[in-house]
Design an enzyme around this catalytic site. Sequence first.
Site, PDB file in Angstrom:
ATOM      1  N   GLU A 157      52.784   9.867  46.391  1.00 59.80           N
ATOM      2  CA  GLU A 157      53.006  11.312  46.354  1.00 59.80           C
ATOM      3  C   GLU A 157      51.662  12.002  46.232  1.00 59.80           C
ATOM      4  OE1 GLU A 157      55.997  12.667  43.611  1.00 59.80           O
ATOM      5  OE2 GLU A 157      57.438  11.178  44.269  1.00 59.80           O
ATOM      6  N   HIS A 214      56.103  23.678  44.061  1.00 57.98           N
ATOM      7  CA  HIS A 214      56.282  22.515  44.951  1.00 57.98           C
ATOM      8  C   HIS A 214      56.191  23.025  46.382  1.00 57.98           C
ATOM      9  CE1 HIS A 214      57.831  18.922  46.811  1.00 57.98           C
ATOM     10  NE2 HIS A 214      57.832  18.314  45.629  1.00 57.98           N
ATOM     11  N   ARG A 226      49.313  19.292  44.747  1.00 58.38           N
ATOM     12  CA  ARG A 226      50.325  20.288  45.120  1.00 58.38           C
ATOM     13  C   ARG A 226      49.773  21.696  45.206  1.00 58.38           C
ATOM     14  NH1 ARG A 226      55.488  17.897  41.929  1.00 58.38           N
ATOM     15  NH2 ARG A 226      55.609  16.091  43.311  1.00 58.38           N
ATOM     16  N   HIS A 235      58.175  25.042  40.457  1.00 54.76           N
ATOM     17  CA  HIS A 235      58.705  23.686  40.249  1.00 54.76           C
ATOM     18  C   HIS A 235      58.482  23.183  38.837  1.00 54.76           C
ATOM     19  CE1 HIS A 235      59.956  19.699  41.402  1.00 54.76           C
ATOM     20  NE2 HIS A 235      58.785  19.162  41.097  1.00 54.76           N
ATOM     21  N   ARG A 249      49.803  19.448  37.738  1.00 52.70           N
ATOM     22  CA  ARG A 249      50.383  18.166  37.314  1.00 52.70           C
ATOM     23  C   ARG A 249      50.344  17.157  38.453  1.00 52.70           C
ATOM     24  NH1 ARG A 249      55.839  16.083  37.763  1.00 52.70           N
ATOM     25  NH2 ARG A 249      56.138  17.918  39.055  1.00 52.70           N
TER      26      ARG A 249
HETATM   27  C1  SIN Z   1      59.238  15.252  44.212  1.00 46.80           C
HETATM   28  O1  SIN Z   1      60.052  14.365  44.390  1.00 46.80           O
HETATM   29  O2  SIN Z   1      58.553  15.733  45.108  1.00 46.80           O
HETATM   30  C2  SIN Z   1      59.095  15.811  42.828  1.00 46.80           C
HETATM   31  C3  SIN Z   1      58.508  14.820  41.905  1.00 46.80           C
HETATM   32  C4  SIN Z   1      57.739  15.516  40.813  1.00 46.80           C
HETATM   33  O3  SIN Z   1      57.800  16.724  40.710  1.00 46.80           O
HETATM   34  O4  SIN Z   1      57.033  14.836  40.085  1.00 46.80           O
END
Ligand code: SIN
Length: 526
Positions: A132, A247, A294, A355, A390
């Site tokens: 991610e 997000h 992000r 988010h 974060r």
């Molecule tokens: C996501 O699945 O994109 C969110 C995970 C997160 O916010 O840590």
Amino acid sequence: MGRDDQWLDVIVVGGGIAGMAYATQLVEQAGFARPEPLRRRSARPVRVRIIAKEAVSGSNSFAAQGGMAAVLHPADSTASHVRDTLTVGEGRNDPAVVRRVVREGPAMVRALTGMGAVFDADATGRIALAREGGHTIARVVHHLDRTGAEIVRVLQERVRASPCITVIDEQAVDLLVDGGRCIGVRTRDPLTGIWTDRFAHVVVLATGGAGQVYLHTTNPPGATGDGIAMAARAGVPLKDMAFVQFHPTALYTGGTGTAFLISEAVRGAGAVLLRADGRPLMAGVHPQGDLAPRNVVARTIARVMARSRVPHVWLDTSPIGAERFAREFPAINAHCLEQGITPGRDRIPVMPAAHYLCGGIRTDGTGRTTLKGLLALGECACSGLHGADRLASNSLLEALVIPRHAAAHTLRTASKRVPGADRPVGEQAVPGKDHHTSVDHDAVMDALRRTMTRHAGILRSEHGLHQALRRIERAGMDAERAWAQGDRSAGMIALRNMVAVSRSIVLAALAEPFSAGTHWVSGVRG
Ligand code: SIN
């Protein structure tokens, strides 16, 4: 069990992962999850009441899709996970807390597996790891695209099985403070409207986030910043409230309110963000491209949307293919199909949405606030883990690791003072009926959300923040007038909390001297 004054009485406000992790840890560490002959003789019996205004399926924890970051890949290391967390947080994190949380990630995964949680495995049977935003290596442990729900499932089984833990379906209204110590919580029964003062040796706030102060959020409707507002009203310091993570990829539908999340793991699997004209959106913006931190991706999208005057951009999921998408992301797939979109084949319209609140009630690495008898855990707390933004999937880890330390701290230090007996403080609102005052909550909330989105969202300016503050004060006056006229409804309590949290975000943003992470102010250097 012991005499009444030997009990350790604890109230946890919030029934998500952080609250349940704390409650179950407390009972286990006190020895009361074990059969009688194995209990520590010296253990003080514990009684935990979890006060939850909503079923756990309405919590942010339950909705968490992506997963939990942990160092499990043979090429990964604690140092690398710490570095990624500090890089994304732009050094505004507390390094000691970062090290503690990261170090305990692998053991936490093993503990969850031992409790029966099932995480996806690769062809060799090893835990499969996704990538991610901001991570330099794949390290996100997941259960399809329903990781939060899986962790909730195993914790909830323990909560239900424990005779020491009771869940009370009420809304917390305010903290009860006496002699410089938190001694309990005032609550409201949603069915009768009756308020009760509930007393305890220790109160733990685990109420989650505050995404509902924005027009678009991935958070559920209950995310109105209740614990943060309660703490602020009690004079407990907050920290890093300027840092609100958006997000990048919530599903765009044209509506407002809670938006469906398209997990970052989808970009981790190969999906690419595109501008309206089909050009790759993140090309040349950041070395990590679509998986940049992000704040970088959300800000790039917000700028593109503003300049091109479009309400969304596109997520091209064709590199994943329809079959793999349906297999790896079944919940997202099903939701998109309901909207007439076939993921893996069609482009998905996406937009940024509030988010995660990186700031919150100031705590240390054991959940301790500055008010004796009060702890804060999970998203409503600011432990110092996240800093200015974060790192993806660090929050589920935090919500499990810090409660373990908080429980140990509680057992070591809890006051022996006998708490008062719970007592009703009267019926404050007529349930099921609107308590009519001259103030329309929904209209005030809507104006507040528009103000926060326009002026205190992804792209900020000093002028806009000052304007936001004036409008928040106006909303605050409306809320106070309604309160004075006797409106004690659930909506009124939420509005009062949303005003308090919005004010804290804007004041913190105005006080930040530099742009950093999620806090970006035009003309203010980073
Ligand atoms: C996501 O699945 O994109 C969110 C995970 C997160 O916010 O840590």
